[in-house]
Write an enzyme that holds these catalytic residues in place. Sequence first.
Site, PDB file in Angstrom:
ATOM      1  N   LYS A 218       1.209  -0.850  -0.426  1.00  0.00           N
ATOM      2  CA  LYS A 218       0.147  -0.003   0.189  1.00  0.00           C
ATOM      3  C   LYS A 218       0.588   1.308  -0.111  1.00  0.00           C
ATOM      4  CE  LYS A 218      -4.448  -1.582   0.093  1.00  0.00           C
ATOM      5  NZ  LYS A 218      -5.499  -1.918   1.260  1.00  0.00           N
TER       6      LYS A 218
ATOM      7  N   ARG B  39      -4.704 -10.083   3.403  1.00  0.00           N
ATOM      8  CA  ARG B  39      -4.631  -9.806   1.808  1.00  0.00           C
ATOM      9  C   ARG B  39      -3.896  -8.982   1.048  1.00  0.00           C
ATOM     10  NH1 ARG B  39      -6.431  -6.163  -1.728  1.00  0.00           N
ATOM     11  NH2 ARG B  39      -7.722  -6.568  -3.451  1.00  0.00           N
TER      12      ARG B  39
HETATM   13  N1  HH2 Z   1      -7.306  -3.425  -0.619  1.00  0.00           N
HETATM   14  C1  HH2 Z   1      -7.811  -3.000  -2.073  1.00  0.00           C
HETATM   15  C2  HH2 Z   1      -8.899  -3.530  -2.663  1.00  0.00           C
HETATM   16  N2  HH2 Z   1      -9.741  -4.536  -2.141  1.00  0.00           N
HETATM   17  N3  HH2 Z   1     -10.052  -5.383  -0.127  1.00  0.00           N
HETATM   18  C3  HH2 Z   1     -10.216  -5.216   1.303  1.00  0.00           C
HETATM   19  N4  HH2 Z   1     -11.346  -5.847   1.850  1.00  0.00           N
HETATM   20  N5  HH2 Z   1      -9.083  -4.562   2.228  1.00  0.00           N
HETATM   21  C4  HH2 Z   1      -8.508  -4.139   1.464  1.00  0.00           C
HETATM   22  O1  HH2 Z   1      -7.459  -3.592   1.861  1.00  0.00           O
HETATM   23  C5  HH2 Z   1      -8.186  -3.735   0.223  1.00  0.00           C
HETATM   24  C6  HH2 Z   1      -9.392  -4.389  -0.643  1.00  0.00           C
HETATM   25  C7  HH2 Z   1      -6.969  -1.969  -3.037  1.00  0.00           C
HETATM   26  O2  HH2 Z   1      -7.343  -2.494  -3.830  1.00  0.00           O
HETATM   27  P1  HH2 Z   1      -6.195  -1.718  -5.173  1.00  0.00           P
HETATM   28  O3  HH2 Z   1      -5.930  -0.541  -5.405  1.00  0.00           O
HETATM   29  O4  HH2 Z   1      -7.363  -2.062  -6.364  1.00  0.00           O
HETATM   30  O5  HH2 Z   1      -4.765  -3.026  -5.713  1.00  0.00           O
HETATM   31  P2  HH2 Z   1      -4.882  -3.954  -5.603  1.00  0.00           P
HETATM   32  O6  HH2 Z   1      -6.159  -4.750  -5.617  1.00  0.00           O
HETATM   33  O7  HH2 Z   1      -3.969  -4.992  -6.107  1.00  0.00           O
HETATM   34  O8  HH2 Z   1      -4.514  -4.605  -3.693  1.00  0.00           O
END
Ligand code: HH2
Length: 283
Positions: A228, A263
């Site tokens: 992140k 995750r």
């Molecule tokens: N973070 C992302 C997407 N979905 N879902 C949950 N439950 N918790 C999270 O922290 C979370 C999530 C971040 O998404 P994105 O920036 O699109 O990238 P990536 O899916 O590659 O992590």
Amino acid sequence: MSVSPVTWRLRDRTLSPGRPPLVMGIVNVTPDSFSDGGRFAATDAAVEHGLELVRQGADLLDIGGESTRPGATPVPLEEELRRVVPVVQKLAELTTVPLSVDTSKAAVARAALEAGAHIINDVTALRGDPEMPDVAAAFAAGVILMHMQGTPQTMQLNPTYEDVVAEVAGFLEARLRAVADQGIAGEQVVLDPGIGFGKTREHNIRLLAHLEELQKLGRPVCLGVSRKGFLGRLLDRPLDQRLAGSLAAACHAMGRHAAQILRVHDVAATRDAVVVYRALEEE
Ligand code: HH2
């Protein structure tokens, strides 16, 4: 703090996320090309990536067709369906690990569940689409309720809290109650602090440092800290150099029994951390 594993019901399955945490591998389906060739290539690549994460030890896979990064452009429904559903369908044929769909659209969730998914991972905590609670209830799906202040388009403009830990816990507790009134049993629900969703670097660090506070809500906690942005800023590292920082945060949560599901993008490395943690914990 000692927390015994609790049951997570997802359709016809039951998991006991706990010690050690389950590893949820991230499968992003974001085709570069909109031609058929590009689409098939993107589907195959996502399926192969998912299978590789299972070989590396993923307990669950989270499949998403819309980026929720700050400022990301929303993906139209038809496009998200075209990205996600074939990948879920193929992975459901080729692996037995439970599949989660990372979406805020009820139609995408429904189609993914029909194609064999078990879990709805909704960053809006089922507030984004009025049909979503009905879909989750009708399929008795597992649900991940995540905290976010604002929307992906606005969330990083000026996130403000008086007490980020208490406010996130309060929000998740209220959502747990609200979805119960919509026919979603507590046993279907996992909670997520939403690291990076409407939070400054200081908010994220404070939340992570006190993550065990969420255990009092009585449901497993899913933690998404992998690669992140706040780690990038803390470490001054680009996306592909944040593994050590991601593992440090995950290990902190494991040590406090504060996360039951991790995750992550880097399944093999996270698995190693989980195995070492378990060996030390059992000694
Ligand atoms: N973070 C992302 C997407 N979905 N879902 C949950 N439950 N918790 C999270 O922290 C979370 C999530 C971040 O998404 P994105 O920036 O699109 O990238 P990536 O899916 O590659 O992590």
